[in-house]
Design a protein around this motif. Structure first.
Motif, short mmCIF file in Angstrom:
data_model
loop_
_atom_site.label_atom_id
_atom_site.label_comp_id
_atom_site.label_asym_id
_atom_site.label_seq_id
_atom_site.Cartn_x
_atom_site.Cartn_y
_atom_site.Cartn_z
N ARG A 39 23.37 12.50 10.33
CA ARG A 39 22.08 12.29 10.99
C ARG A 39 21.13 13.38 10.54
NH1 ARG A 39 20.06 14.51 15.97
NH2 ARG A 39 18.66 13.06 17.02
N PRO A 40 19.87 13.05 10.27
CA PRO A 40 18.92 14.10 9.89
C PRO A 40 18.80 15.16 10.98
CG PRO A 40 18.00 11.92 9.48
CD PRO A 40 19.28 11.71 10.25
N ALA A 41 18.29 16.30 10.63
CA ALA A 41 18.18 17.44 11.56
C ALA A 41 16.94 17.28 12.45
CB ALA A 41 18.13 18.74 10.78
N PHE A 42 16.99 16.28 13.32
CA PHE A 42 15.91 16.10 14.28
C PHE A 42 15.89 17.28 15.26
CE2 PHE A 42 16.83 11.60 13.17
CZ PHE A 42 15.57 11.23 12.75
N SER A 43 14.78 17.40 15.99
CA SER A 43 14.64 18.50 16.96
C SER A 43 15.26 18.18 18.31
CB SER A 43 13.15 18.83 17.14
OG SER A 43 12.48 17.71 17.69
N LEU A 47 23.38 11.18 17.90
CA LEU A 47 24.47 10.80 17.00
C LEU A 47 24.09 9.49 16.33
CD1 LEU A 47 27.58 11.36 19.31
CD2 LEU A 47 27.03 12.66 17.24
N TRP A 48 24.62 9.27 15.12
CA TRP A 48 24.46 8.00 14.43
C TRP A 48 25.82 7.43 14.12
CZ3 TRP A 48 20.20 8.23 10.07
CH2 TRP A 48 18.95 8.47 10.65
N PHE A 49 25.92 6.10 14.24
CA PHE A 49 27.16 5.39 13.92
C PHE A 49 26.85 4.24 12.97
CE2 PHE A 49 27.44 6.54 18.49
CZ PHE A 49 28.33 7.59 18.35
N GLN A 50 27.83 3.89 12.16
CA GLN A 50 27.71 2.73 11.27
C GLN A 50 28.46 1.57 11.90
OE1 GLN A 50 26.18 3.25 8.01
NE2 GLN A 50 25.96 1.04 8.15
N ALA A 51 27.80 0.42 11.99
CA ALA A 51 28.41 -0.81 12.50
C ALA A 51 28.12 -1.90 11.49
CB ALA A 51 27.82 -1.17 13.87
N GLY A 52 29.02 -2.09 10.54
CA GLY A 52 28.74 -3.01 9.44
C GLY A 52 27.57 -2.46 8.64
N HIS A 57 21.77 4.35 16.58
CA HIS A 57 21.26 5.70 16.79
C HIS A 57 21.32 6.00 18.29
CE1 HIS A 57 18.40 5.52 13.02
NE2 HIS A 57 19.67 5.30 12.72
N LEU A 58 21.96 7.08 18.65
CA LEU A 58 21.96 7.53 20.04
C LEU A 58 21.08 8.76 20.14
CD1 LEU A 58 25.71 7.30 21.11
CD2 LEU A 58 23.96 5.52 21.13
N ILE A 59 20.27 8.79 21.16
CA ILE A 59 19.42 9.95 21.46
C ILE A 59 19.80 10.43 22.85
CG2 ILE A 59 17.06 10.72 21.95
CD1 ILE A 59 16.09 8.60 19.97
N LEU A 60 20.09 11.72 22.97
CA LEU A 60 20.38 12.28 24.29
C LEU A 60 19.11 12.26 25.13
CD1 LEU A 60 22.55 13.61 26.07
CD2 LEU A 60 21.76 15.81 25.18
#
Length: 134
Positions: A39-43, A47-52, A57-60
């Protein structure tokens, strides 16, 4: 002068706001078998996951993200409200595995009118996740 419509090629990613990254990682990786990808270094944490061919993209949850919890009215049928669907190898085998893990199946399994068997579960933040197979 008519113009051509925009041509969407595919869904690239789906973004979800979550309350607990580790709990959501366990669901998407340990239960659904997705792979964590860089995942890029966002501020902000995520987390990022691959599904096919699609990324999840999960954002806290934070003040600028909005709430993580998805509200579904009591009288709504979960398969007819906001949800996203993943094709799996075998929906009935997925049902058995979910039951082994103690994950409640909130709808199904049932056959859709177009043939596939579908079932629905909640992710840790009450997002409705449909699993289906042909």
């Amino acid at each position: 002068m008519p113009t051509d419509p925009i041509r969407v090629k595919q869904i690239d990613h789906l973004t979800l706001v979550v309350k607990d990254l580790e709990r959501s990682r366990q669901f998407y990786v340990d239960v659904l078998g997705m792979q964590v990808v860089p995942r890029p270094a966002f501020s902000f944490p995520g987390l990022w996951f691959q599904a096919g061919s699609t990324l999840i993209h999960l954002i806290l949850e934070h003040p600028e993200s909005g709430p993580a919890f998805t509200f579904i009215p009591e009288n709504a049928l979960v398969s007819r409200t906001r949800h996203f669907a993943f094709e799996v190898d075998n929906a009935l085998a997925a049902q058995a595995r979910l039951q082994e893990l103690g994950i409640e199946i909130i709808a199904g399994p049932k056959r859709r009118p177009d043939g596939p068997i579908q079932l629905c579960v909640f992710d840790p933040d009450q997002n409705v996740v449909e699993l289906f197979s042909f």
